[in-house]
Design a protein around this motif. Structure first.
Motif, mmCIF file in Angstrom:
data_model
loop_
_atom_site.group_PDB
_atom_site.id
_atom_site.type_symbol
_atom_site.label_atom_id
_atom_site.label_comp_id
_atom_site.label_asym_id
_atom_site.label_seq_id
_atom_site.Cartn_x
_atom_site.Cartn_y
_atom_site.Cartn_z
ATOM 1 N N MET A 113 86.403 85.584 175.650
ATOM 2 C CA MET A 113 86.164 84.412 176.335
ATOM 3 C C MET A 113 84.712 83.965 176.633
ATOM 4 N N THR A 114 84.038 85.164 177.030
ATOM 5 C CA THR A 114 82.615 85.040 177.203
ATOM 6 C C THR A 114 81.893 84.912 175.726
ATOM 7 N N TRP A 115 82.203 85.720 174.960
ATOM 8 C CA TRP A 115 81.712 85.819 173.487
ATOM 9 C C TRP A 115 82.082 84.449 172.930
ATOM 10 N N MET A 116 83.129 83.868 173.036
ATOM 11 C CA MET A 116 83.654 82.734 172.639
ATOM 12 C C MET A 116 82.601 81.567 173.020
ATOM 13 N N ALA A 117 82.265 81.446 174.207
ATOM 14 C CA ALA A 117 81.313 80.612 174.870
ATOM 15 C C ALA A 117 79.965 80.401 174.242
ATOM 16 N N GLU A 118 79.594 81.577 173.879
ATOM 17 C CA GLU A 118 78.148 81.527 173.012
ATOM 18 C C GLU A 118 78.289 82.614 172.033
ATOM 19 N N PRO A 119 78.807 82.510 170.891
ATOM 20 C CA PRO A 119 78.991 83.541 169.839
ATOM 21 C C PRO A 119 77.637 84.296 169.595
ATOM 22 N N ALA A 120 76.387 83.671 169.704
ATOM 23 C CA ALA A 120 75.267 84.013 169.311
ATOM 24 C C ALA A 120 74.433 84.794 170.532
ATOM 25 N N GLN A 121 75.152 85.077 171.637
ATOM 26 C CA GLN A 121 74.444 85.373 172.953
ATOM 27 C C GLN A 121 73.782 86.594 172.734
ATOM 28 N N ASN A 122 74.607 87.643 172.121
ATOM 29 C CA ASN A 122 73.791 89.269 171.853
ATOM 30 C C ASN A 122 72.933 88.840 170.899
ATOM 31 N N THR A 123 72.955 88.093 169.889
ATOM 32 C CA THR A 123 71.744 87.982 168.959
ATOM 33 C C THR A 123 70.473 87.303 169.730
ATOM 34 N N ARG A 124 70.685 86.492 170.472
ATOM 35 C CA ARG A 124 69.832 85.582 171.205
ATOM 36 C C ARG A 124 69.255 86.857 171.957
ATOM 37 N N LYS A 125 69.811 87.310 172.741
ATOM 38 C CA LYS A 125 69.272 88.494 173.839
ATOM 39 C C LYS A 125 68.318 89.492 173.091
ATOM 40 N N ARG A 126 68.880 89.999 171.763
ATOM 41 C CA ARG A 126 68.266 91.081 171.201
ATOM 42 C C ARG A 126 66.996 90.343 170.609
ATOM 43 N N LEU A 127 66.805 89.124 170.118
ATOM 44 C CA LEU A 127 65.572 88.583 169.652
ATOM 45 C C LEU A 127 64.684 88.341 170.572
ATOM 46 N N GLY A 128 65.335 88.117 172.003
ATOM 47 C CA GLY A 128 64.305 87.708 173.149
ATOM 48 C C GLY A 128 63.582 88.822 173.600
ATOM 49 N N VAL A 129 64.233 90.271 173.373
ATOM 50 C CA VAL A 129 63.472 91.310 173.715
ATOM 51 C C VAL A 129 62.179 91.371 172.692
ATOM 52 N N TRP A 130 62.554 91.273 171.540
ATOM 53 C CA TRP A 130 61.550 91.623 170.544
ATOM 54 C C TRP A 130 60.312 90.447 170.570
ATOM 55 N N VAL A 131 60.575 89.363 171.046
ATOM 56 C CA VAL A 131 59.768 88.341 171.158
ATOM 57 C C VAL A 131 58.784 88.473 172.410
ATOM 58 N N LEU A 132 59.393 88.906 173.661
ATOM 59 C CA LEU A 132 58.716 89.384 174.529
ATOM 60 C C LEU A 132 58.000 90.698 174.231
ATOM 61 N N LEU A 133 58.229 91.590 173.574
ATOM 62 C CA LEU A 133 57.418 92.704 173.130
ATOM 63 C C LEU A 133 56.344 92.239 172.299
ATOM 64 N N PHE A 134 56.486 91.312 171.314
ATOM 65 C CA PHE A 134 55.433 90.622 170.501
ATOM 66 C C PHE A 134 54.416 90.164 171.297
ATOM 67 N N LEU A 135 54.831 89.364 172.216
ATOM 68 C CA LEU A 135 54.026 88.551 173.125
ATOM 69 C C LEU A 135 53.108 89.528 173.855
ATOM 70 N N GLY A 136 53.580 90.450 174.183
ATOM 71 C CA GLY A 136 52.959 91.400 175.290
ATOM 72 C C GLY A 136 51.979 92.096 174.524
ATOM 73 N N VAL A 137 52.234 92.617 173.173
ATOM 74 C CA VAL A 137 51.059 93.204 172.217
ATOM 75 C C VAL A 137 50.102 92.077 171.885
ATOM 76 N N PHE A 138 50.765 90.789 171.517
ATOM 77 C CA PHE A 138 49.520 89.832 171.126
ATOM 78 C C PHE A 138 48.637 89.519 172.435
ATOM 79 N N ILE A 139 49.096 89.434 173.600
ATOM 80 C CA ILE A 139 48.428 89.282 174.901
ATOM 81 C C ILE A 139 47.291 90.462 174.853
ATOM 82 N N VAL A 140 47.429 91.686 174.591
ATOM 83 C CA VAL A 140 46.778 92.841 174.499
ATOM 84 C C VAL A 140 45.601 92.455 173.556
ATOM 85 N N ILE A 141 45.842 92.047 172.304
ATOM 86 C CA ILE A 141 45.023 91.753 171.261
ATOM 87 C C ILE A 141 43.988 90.780 171.624
#
Length: 254
Positions: free
Chosen positions: A213-241
């Motif tokens: 039921m938790t998955w059903m409420a937002e089927p893309a939630q795990n994908t969203r969280k996984r992409l969010g981690v990569w986005v934050l990592l990219f932003l962290g590297v980009f800030i250093v550059i």
């Protein structure tokens, strides 16, 4: 009624249900199995067999269950009712008018119930997990059931065959704020008749159902969280550059 109207209706009903179900009963932490495909598949089976006869999940199509590792053939053979189609929404055949006559209110759509029940006391998953494990026999109620999380609940215990029948025990104590009054304090559950599952197996089944039921409420939630981690990592590297480029650009300027 269109899908949009059904969703709006469910969102209108859910806040009222949240307020009506307020209780000081402590919530148990729900195991998170939204990344466990076997658990989600079992949760989907339980939802279809025990919930979908009265409660719709009209924001989800049956074929979306393929994201849980099920094939279209498995969905057709195990999770579809006779008149349903694999590309159709998870709706119910019961008319709202009949539901109101039989139950006193139209059972809410459960598409986003796991998100709607979130509160300061715990997540929506915690509420559902505790609620489905807190039913007890109460002969004073029309349905014969009551619930510690949702006192005087209108919904019967649909999973009683799995859990068995339990009584709730209460003890009388003096009100700490008024010695002239007596309060009934919950003292635990007592198993009257066993269910098809042991208590541990039942808790696991409920955890699977709540995770679905938790998955059903937002089927893309795990994908969203996984992409969010990569986005934050990219932003962290980009800030250093960017910081080093800025320092290099201004180093000869005084």
């Amino acid at each position: 009624m269109t899908l949009l109207k059904k969703l709006i209706a469910s969102l209108v009903l859910l806040p009222g249900l949240v307020l009506a179900s307020e209780s000081d009963f402590p919530l148990d932490h729900a195991p998170d199995r939204t990344k466990d495909l076997a658990a989600l598949q079992n949760g989907a089976r339980l939802f279809v067999n025990y919930c979908l006869s009265c409660h719709a999940a009209s924001s989800l199509r049956y074929n979306k269950l393929q994201d849980l590792g099920l094939t279209e053939e498995q969905i057709k053979n195990n999770l579809l009712f006779t008149s349903d189609k694999v590309g159709g929404m998870m709706t119910i055949a019961m008319a709202p008018k009949d539901a109101k006559n039989w139950f006193g209110a139209v059972p809410p759509d459960l598409s986003v119930i796991a998100r709607a029940k979130a509160s300061g006391a715990g997540t929506g998953a915690d509420w559902l997990y505790t609620y489905l494990r807190s039913y007890y026999k109460d002969d004073t109620r029309a349905t014969g059931w009551n619930n510690m999380v949702f006192p005087n609940v209108g919904m019967p215990h649909v999973l009683w065959e799995l859990q068995g029948i339990r009584d709730a025990k209460f003890v009388d104590e003096k009100d700490p704020h008024d010695a002239s009054k007596v309060v009934h304090k919950f003292a635990g559950f007592e198993q009257v008749t066993p269910g098809l599952l042991t208590p541990l197996e039942y808790d696991k089944a409920v955890a699977d159902l709540v995770s679905f039921m938790t998955w059903m409420a937002e089927p893309a939630q795990n994908t969203r969280k996984r992409l969010g981690v990569w986005v934050l990592l990219f932003l962290g590297v980009f800030i250093v550059i960017t910081w080093r480029l800025n320092a290099s650009y201004w180093k000869d300027i005084k």
